[in-house]
Design a protein around this motif. Structure first.
Motif, short mmCIF file in Angstrom:
data_model
loop_
_atom_site.label_atom_id
_atom_site.label_comp_id
_atom_site.label_asym_id
_atom_site.label_seq_id
_atom_site.Cartn_x
_atom_site.Cartn_y
_atom_site.Cartn_z
N GLN A 137 136.74 18.39 154.55
CA GLN A 137 137.39 17.53 153.94
C GLN A 137 138.75 16.65 154.62
OE1 GLN A 137 136.63 16.58 150.52
NE2 GLN A 137 138.43 15.03 150.89
N LEU A 138 139.26 18.17 155.44
CA LEU A 138 139.63 17.08 156.55
C LEU A 138 138.81 16.00 157.02
CD1 LEU A 138 142.59 16.89 157.99
CD2 LEU A 138 141.83 18.78 159.88
N MET A 139 137.84 16.04 157.52
CA MET A 139 137.16 15.46 159.04
C MET A 139 136.43 14.39 158.68
SD MET A 139 134.10 18.43 159.91
CE MET A 139 133.39 17.93 161.80
N ASN A 140 136.39 14.32 156.61
CA ASN A 140 135.92 13.20 156.09
C ASN A 140 137.58 12.03 155.86
OD1 ASN A 140 133.72 12.43 154.89
ND2 ASN A 140 133.86 14.64 153.79
N GLY A 142 148.39 18.58 153.33
CA GLY A 142 147.74 17.34 151.49
C GLY A 142 147.12 17.84 150.94
N ILE A 143 145.64 18.76 152.06
CA ILE A 143 144.18 18.96 151.18
C ILE A 143 144.96 20.18 150.77
CG2 ILE A 143 142.03 19.70 152.09
CD1 ILE A 143 141.93 17.12 154.37
N VAL A 173 125.83 42.44 152.24
CA VAL A 173 127.12 43.67 151.95
C VAL A 173 127.51 41.27 151.21
CG1 VAL A 173 129.36 44.45 151.27
CG2 VAL A 173 127.45 45.02 152.64
N ASP A 174 128.13 41.26 149.67
CA ASP A 174 128.29 40.28 149.20
C ASP A 174 129.73 40.20 148.86
OD1 ASP A 174 127.36 38.28 147.59
OD2 ASP A 174 129.02 39.87 145.42
N HIS A 175 129.68 38.81 149.37
CA HIS A 175 131.23 38.91 149.15
C HIS A 175 131.48 37.41 148.31
CE1 HIS A 175 132.52 41.95 152.48
NE2 HIS A 175 131.92 41.40 152.71
N SER A 176 130.90 37.17 147.72
CA SER A 176 130.58 36.22 146.82
C SER A 176 132.34 35.36 145.94
CB SER A 176 129.60 35.86 145.39
OG SER A 176 128.22 35.51 146.76
N GLY A 177 132.17 34.49 145.67
CA GLY A 177 133.32 34.03 144.68
C GLY A 177 134.07 32.65 145.00
N ASN A 178 135.08 32.68 144.40
CA ASN A 178 135.60 31.14 144.60
C ASN A 178 136.27 30.96 145.93
OD1 ASN A 178 134.13 30.27 142.44
ND2 ASN A 178 136.06 30.98 141.33
N TYR A 179 136.36 30.06 146.45
CA TYR A 179 137.08 29.75 147.65
C TYR A 179 137.52 28.15 148.02
CZ TYR A 179 135.72 34.48 148.98
OH TYR A 179 134.76 35.93 148.65
N LEU A 180 138.61 27.98 148.33
CA LEU A 180 139.19 27.00 149.51
C LEU A 180 138.28 27.01 150.92
CD1 LEU A 180 142.93 27.78 149.34
CD2 LEU A 180 141.11 26.47 147.28
N LEU A 181 138.40 27.50 151.31
CA LEU A 181 137.77 27.54 152.70
C LEU A 181 136.93 28.74 153.19
CD1 LEU A 181 139.59 27.47 155.80
CD2 LEU A 181 138.50 29.47 155.89
#
Length: 301
Positions: free
Chosen positions: A143-146, A172-173, A189-197
């Protein structure tokens, strides 16, 4: 007398990084020096009597040279790479602990021929295989690159100003970016989840010198995988804001070690080093380690 092939990005740096200035510096330390501009097509023509390459430019120039070396045939001569960093962020030089402000000492250190293995990340699952030197990732950095593309006309050529603009945009992002789902496995090993980064890193810092993985070593045969969840948003905001104030320090967030990463991001954009990659749909990717694919001349402690 060792022969150095200078590969120079004339658009990076100041007068101290001119063709004449760099050639004089290298010769003054007892090396024979040949010159090629990376803006010309013939820079890839490397002669067999050359002992090492000198890349004078930023991370993008290092990537161009690395790509050429990685695409060469196995039977062709391998060349170690020396760096005279003159870009904006110089994350690769930072990972190798090569100072930006002491070029004379850097050139002098080449006499020791101290070599540092540098791993390369390999990526499968995109339209064609890709590689990275710094990182591959999702979320706030693509998003920053965009958004930085829209800032190009406003920014100056001064590296400090470019970094400040990027940090301001990133701040700001991070405050408003909506966390997304990522299915991710690190060494099975599973580390799935909701992430910002989500960043699979080979170097300690990425982008505008953000030290997200302070323990990363580009020659240790492992990636540092950095995950920032919703609960860690304020930590990332504080870190970026501190950097804007000139307060140094590394990010304290979650970092894992691993050699193989599988990931699928709920989105169509990612980045490979400083390149933005867009696909038509979310893709399953596999990231693997190519240990010691490159060799750099480091600065002995």
């Amino acid at each position: 007398m060792k022969i150095a092939q200078l590969l120079h990005n004339p658009g990076a740096g100041d007068e101290d990084h001119s063709k004449k200035g760099l050639m004089d510096l290298i010769k003054s330390e007892g090396f024979d020096c040949r010159y090629a501009s990376t803006e010309k097509r013939d820079w890839k023509e490397l002669r067999s009597d050359v002992d090492f390459l000198v890349v004078a430019g930023g991370d993008g120039t290092v990537r161009r040279v690395a790509k050429h070396l990685l695409n060469r045939k196995l039977i062709e001569k391998p060349y170690p790479i020396a760096l005279l960093p003159s870009g904006t962020a110089n994350n690769i030089a930072g990972a190798l602990r090569i100072p930006v402000d002491r070029p004379e000492a850097v050139v002098r250190s080449w006499k020791a021929d101290w070599r540092k293995r540098f791993d390369v990340g390999l990526v499968e699952g995109l339209p064609k295989p890709q590689f990275f030197l710094e990182s591959i990732g999702y979320g706030v950095f693509p998003q920053l690159m965009n958004e930085m593309e829209d800032q190009q006309e406003k920014s100056t050529d001064a590296p400090e100003e470019k970094m400040k603009v990027a940090l301001d945009v990133l701040a700001g992002i991070v405050q408003s970016y909506e966390a997304r789902s990522c299915q991710i496995e690190v060494d099975g090993v599973d580390h799935s989840g909701n992430y910002l980064l989500v960043e699979v890193m080979n170097t300690r810092s990425i982008g505008p010198n953000l030290g997200l993985a302070p323990a990363a070593d580009p020659g240790d045969g492992q990636f540092d995988i950095v995950l920032v969840s919703e609960s860690q948003r304020m930590g990332l905001i504080t870190y970026v804001q501190n950097r804007l104030k000139g307060i140094e320090g590394d990010f304290w967030g979650t970092a894992l070690k691993g050699r193989t990463v599988r990931a699928k991001w709920d989105g169509i954009e990612m980045h490979l080093d400083d390149q933005l990659v867009s696909t038509k749909k979310p893709r399953d990717i596999r990231v693997m380690m190519h240990e010691g694919a490159l060799s750099f001349l480091g600065v002995p402690d």
